[in-house]
Motif scaffolding. Structure first.
Motif, short mmCIF file in Angstrom:
data_model
loop_
_atom_site.label_atom_id
_atom_site.label_comp_id
_atom_site.label_asym_id
_atom_site.label_seq_id
_atom_site.Cartn_x
_atom_site.Cartn_y
_atom_site.Cartn_z
N MET A 139 58.16 -20.87 8.92
CA MET A 139 56.81 -20.54 9.35
C MET A 139 56.79 -20.51 10.87
N ILE A 140 56.12 -19.55 11.41
CA ILE A 140 55.94 -19.45 12.86
C ILE A 140 54.95 -20.52 13.29
N ARG A 141 55.30 -21.26 14.31
CA ARG A 141 54.45 -22.35 14.79
C ARG A 141 53.85 -21.96 16.14
N PRO A 142 52.58 -21.56 16.17
CA PRO A 142 51.97 -21.19 17.45
C PRO A 142 51.96 -22.38 18.41
N GLN A 143 52.14 -22.08 19.70
CA GLN A 143 52.14 -23.12 20.73
C GLN A 143 51.32 -22.63 21.91
N LEU A 144 50.85 -23.54 22.70
CA LEU A 144 50.22 -23.15 23.96
C LEU A 144 51.32 -22.83 24.96
N PRO A 184 50.12 -15.54 1.07
CA PRO A 184 48.72 -15.64 1.51
C PRO A 184 48.35 -16.99 2.11
N ASP A 185 48.75 -18.08 1.47
CA ASP A 185 48.41 -19.41 2.00
C ASP A 185 49.06 -19.65 3.36
N ASP A 186 50.32 -19.22 3.52
CA ASP A 186 51.01 -19.37 4.80
C ASP A 186 50.34 -18.53 5.88
N ALA A 187 49.91 -17.32 5.54
CA ALA A 187 49.23 -16.45 6.51
C ALA A 187 47.91 -17.07 6.95
N ILE A 188 47.17 -17.64 6.00
CA ILE A 188 45.89 -18.30 6.34
C ILE A 188 46.15 -19.51 7.22
N GLY A 193 44.83 -19.96 11.03
CA GLY A 193 44.06 -21.14 11.43
C GLY A 193 44.65 -21.83 12.64
N ARG A 194 45.99 -21.94 12.68
CA ARG A 194 46.65 -22.58 13.82
C ARG A 194 46.45 -21.76 15.10
N ILE A 195 46.57 -20.44 14.99
CA ILE A 195 46.35 -19.59 16.16
C ILE A 195 44.91 -19.71 16.64
N THR A 196 43.98 -19.70 15.70
CA THR A 196 42.56 -19.82 16.06
C THR A 196 42.28 -21.14 16.75
N ARG A 197 42.83 -22.23 16.24
CA ARG A 197 42.60 -23.55 16.87
C ARG A 197 43.19 -23.58 18.28
N ALA A 198 44.39 -23.04 18.47
CA ALA A 198 45.00 -23.03 19.79
C ALA A 198 44.18 -22.17 20.76
#
Length: 126
Positions: free
Chosen positions: A1-6, A97-101, A105-110
């Motif tokens: 899974m891709i992990r978004p970061q700042l 689908p669950d992984d995409a959601i 969500g992680r991108i939105t929170r960041a």
């Protein structure tokens, strides 16, 4: 899974994809070491296609058809290079689908964290 970061400066969301590209580069290097002539010819052909595409995209005289043809040629040479690289599948990971959601969500929170930190006080979010 891709992990978004700042990003380091905290002003953007970074999607680290190097872990997906590294195996592809490794396989390309191994293929080159095994058959430098064949892989070298493929790389040279792809480079020529990329240069032709770049020229067509920047040229005011190029037609849409010409641009499409140059793009198709670049796609074909790229696919020829990737054909023997199983790691190429990892470059464009497919998300259930669950992984995409979860990722969304992680991108939105960041992004919300950045917006909250960088918006001057007293101004409204638009």
């Amino acid at each position: 899974m891709i992990r978004p970061q700042l990003s380091a400066d905290g002003l953007a969301v970074r999607l680290p994809l190097a872990e997906h590209v590294d195996p592809l580069l490794d396989e390309l290097a191994l293929a080159y070491a095994q058959d430098p002539d064949a892989v070298g010819r493929l790389l040279a052909a792809h480079a020529a296609s990329v240069v032709a595409l770049d020229h067509a995209m920047c040229s005011e005289d190029a037609t849409d058809y010409g641009r499409a043809m140059r793009a198709a040629e670049a796609d074909a040479t790229r696919e020829a290079l990737l054909d023997d690289c199983p790691a190429a599948v990892a470059v464009d990971p497919l998300l259930a689908p669950d992984d995409a959601i979860t990722l969304a969500g992680r991108i939105t929170r960041a992004a919300a964290h950045i917006r909250h930190r960088t918006t001057p006080k007293g101004t409204a979010h638009q």
